[in-house]
Enzyme design. Sequence first.
Site, mmCIF file in Angstrom:
data_model
loop_
_atom_site.group_PDB
_atom_site.id
_atom_site.type_symbol
_atom_site.label_atom_id
_atom_site.label_comp_id
_atom_site.label_asym_id
_atom_site.label_seq_id
_atom_site.Cartn_x
_atom_site.Cartn_y
_atom_site.Cartn_z
ATOM 1 N N HIS A 42 20.573 -3.306 -53.034
ATOM 2 C CA HIS A 42 21.803 -3.361 -53.822
ATOM 3 C C HIS A 42 22.890 -4.051 -53.014
ATOM 4 C CE1 HIS A 42 25.386 -1.349 -55.921
ATOM 5 N NE2 HIS A 42 24.881 -2.240 -56.735
ATOM 6 N N HIS A 43 23.481 -5.083 -53.599
ATOM 7 C CA HIS A 43 24.594 -5.788 -52.971
ATOM 8 C C HIS A 43 25.808 -5.694 -53.877
ATOM 9 C CE1 HIS A 43 21.590 -8.687 -50.742
ATOM 10 N NE2 HIS A 43 21.542 -7.448 -50.288
ATOM 11 N N GLU A 44 26.540 -4.608 -53.785
ATOM 12 C CA GLU A 44 27.833 -4.556 -54.482
ATOM 13 C C GLU A 44 28.808 -5.390 -53.654
ATOM 14 O OE1 GLU A 44 29.128 -3.182 -57.508
ATOM 15 O OE2 GLU A 44 30.710 -4.467 -56.734
ATOM 16 N N HIS A 94 24.484 -7.639 -62.006
ATOM 17 C CA HIS A 94 25.471 -6.845 -62.765
ATOM 18 C C HIS A 94 26.828 -7.539 -62.713
ATOM 19 C CE1 HIS A 94 23.674 -2.786 -63.824
ATOM 20 N NE2 HIS A 94 22.680 -3.631 -63.611
ATOM 21 N N GLU A 95 27.652 -7.231 -63.721
ATOM 22 C CA GLU A 95 28.909 -7.957 -63.926
ATOM 23 C C GLU A 95 28.642 -9.464 -63.851
ATOM 24 O OE1 GLU A 95 28.914 -5.498 -61.264
ATOM 25 O OE2 GLU A 95 29.267 -4.001 -62.796
ATOM 26 N N GLU A 141 23.235 -7.428 -66.446
ATOM 27 C CA GLU A 141 23.978 -6.405 -67.198
ATOM 28 C C GLU A 141 24.763 -7.141 -68.287
ATOM 29 O OE1 GLU A 141 27.138 -4.324 -65.266
ATOM 30 O OE2 GLU A 141 26.496 -2.402 -66.054
ATOM 31 N N GLU A 174 25.535 3.702 -68.385
ATOM 32 C CA GLU A 174 26.473 4.381 -67.481
ATOM 33 C C GLU A 174 27.725 4.873 -68.216
ATOM 34 O OE1 GLU A 174 26.777 1.111 -64.793
ATOM 35 O OE2 GLU A 174 28.661 0.402 -65.636
HETATM 36 C C1 NOJ Z 1 28.724 -1.114 -61.892
HETATM 37 C C2 NOJ Z 1 27.277 -1.263 -62.215
HETATM 38 O O1 NOJ Z 1 27.083 -1.570 -63.545
HETATM 39 C C3 NOJ Z 1 26.573 0.012 -61.861
HETATM 40 O O2 NOJ Z 1 25.230 -0.042 -62.247
HETATM 41 C C4 NOJ Z 1 26.718 0.272 -60.383
HETATM 42 O O3 NOJ Z 1 26.178 1.530 -60.102
HETATM 43 C C5 NOJ Z 1 28.187 0.253 -59.963
HETATM 44 N N1 NOJ Z 1 28.850 -0.887 -60.467
HETATM 45 C C6 NOJ Z 1 28.325 0.245 -58.458
HETATM 46 O O4 NOJ Z 1 27.847 -0.961 -57.937
#
Ligand code: NOJ
Length: 687
Positions: free
Chosen positions: A395-397, A468-469, A487, A493
């Site tokens: 995961h790379h936020e 995502h985003e 996403e 969520e």
């Molecule tokens: C929003 C993402 O849609 C979600 O899946 C993720 O857990 C959070 N951001 C944190 O990165």
Amino acid sequence: MKHFPLPFRRIGILATLCSLAFLGAFAKPLTRIASPDGNLQLTFSLTTKGEPQYALSRQDTAILLPSALGMTIIADSTVNGQTIHLSNNMRLLAADTASCDTVWETVWGEEQFIRDQHTQLTVCLQHRTGIRMNIVFRLFNDGMAFRYSFPEQKKLRRFLIMDEHSAYTFASEPQAWSIPWRTEYYEALWQKAPISQKQDTLCSPLTLEFPDGSYGFLHEAALTDFPAQNLYCNGQTIHTYLTPLADGTAAHIQKSPFKGDLEGLPWRMLILTRTLPDLVASRIMLNLNEPCRIEDTSWIKPMKYIGIWWGMHLGTMTWHQSPTHGATTANMTRYMQFAAQHGFGGVLAEGWNEGWETWVNPVPKHFEYDIPYPDFDIDSITRLSYQLGVEMIGHHETGGRADEYEPQLDKAFAYAQAHNIHVVKTGYVAPIIHTVDGLQWNKSQAGVRHYRRVIETAAKYQVSIDNHEPVMPTGLQRTYPNLLTQEGVRGQEWNAWAGDGGSPAEHVTVLPFTRIMCGPVDYTPGVFNFDNPNNPNTRAHATLMNQLALFVCFYSPLQMACDLPEHYMQHPDAFTFIKQVPCDWKQSVLLDGRIGDYCVFARQDRHSDDWYVGGITDENPRELTIEFSFLEPNTTYTATIFRDAADADWKTNPYAYRIDTIHCRKGDRLTIPMASAGGFAIILHKR
Ligand code: NOJ
């Protein structure tokens, strides 16, 4: 991706009309093509002012009245940096037609084989300043597309595209399903209204319902280096609005250095079908994307996964280190063992790396993509992943810091590869992201470029992406099949924390016809426990059977079962469906549906003869009769049916279900009742 011989046949130059058209006294059709089956006809023309236009009809009934085309550019110094409107004062230099009929094989998908059959018309136009622009139209049996291109020319070495004038003037007013263009990350409920009543500018796509009962889908394809398209309505005309710079100024799309005709701008695409099953079956968008650029695709693997994730959204775990930190070695080990036992290919670990303490508050701090938290022993997790045959999903936020992430991509994906991580979920939680070109919308050209760089760099390290985003998908997975899913949706969520109590039941019956028409979705189905300790008034508006059906109704080759292992163990018999359902298909059909009311999909497993059926309804209970028309003839199947019990109801009794086994054959019919926000799921196995 395997390719079949490409019988791309040039029919020949239709017309080279030079200046004749420009001098014409009135608008007259100059060129016309028909779709391969003759059903659709497209006509290109120039008005007396040299304005390019196109019109579209189906069996002589107008669908699009003459509609505008063109670009506004600022050309480079050779024409003194002038603003030039390539939407008037144009003349036709040449028109050229071609046709194509080919079949290609997908690496993964809703279908194994896709036919690309279309007719093509290229019009070569010249502005009175001498600047040349081409428009390429493609007409398929189920819709049309066009795109602009700029042939190599002395007068145009570098230029900015400032605006686009493409429009769609409908002969009869459709209703459109849409979300407003400023919707953060496309996470909203889709609303339906006649287009003349749509006040706001809207995100692409729009799903259209016409007064004659036919359908349309307006979107773009192959968006690789351009701002995303938005749309606004004026009466019965829909206009293109390119995503502007974040400061609100014009789009400023720089095509530089200019590479000539091959450097394609995105396709504008309008799918048109008489029925909803045909709309869903349209593959125009994929056909408009370039063939696969990854030579060896053997490492790209569709899979189902679970993850250390739902706990954070329920608020029972944290991303950052704390007494309830989710991504600890112990939790990850437990999840990986559970995954191995139940046949999941991967386990997502969010909050495994340094940087979560201040990730959205107020300006996101630097994330480290190769430094795990001290309580997450990456080496022991890697060893376990080899032992169990279950991969960690990384995961790379970024917190919207694409500018900090981009220079680290090589290091980050090399680290992933070295730890047996072959899928990474990326995230950009910030409505305006920091790009290498400054603060921009995620769907700006800078954002679009960034996302593509991530996909391309990941491929070098044999890593697939779950974005995502993202920017709204446009079919890039054909070119880069390591872009497994995205996403861009108000996903599960929201059912954990949304202030409005969770998405209404209707939402999931809209998505297959709106967002998911754009490509695979990481919605994350599979809630098995509807208690929400921290937000008791918020939950999935669904029965447990509705959640099962989403695994068939929502297509994603990377499909998450979102809930906690302990919740799956509360309903082990229903869980067998999730364990068994594939996420890669030989063929897919919509058996029945009405946008916003219900839908039933049937899909055949790519690696066996088994079929899977999923049906969902909105807040209204309903009974549906499905016909097993898709089964092989003269063959008996065992059908295992997971369905709502008679007393099921999403609010009061979501767990009430029954599992029946029957035998059935092609042509048999089965009537199944669904509870309010209910559903059903069926496995069909040859006896
Ligand atoms: C929003 C993402 O849609 C979600 O899946 C993720 O857990 C959070 N951001 C944190 O990165």
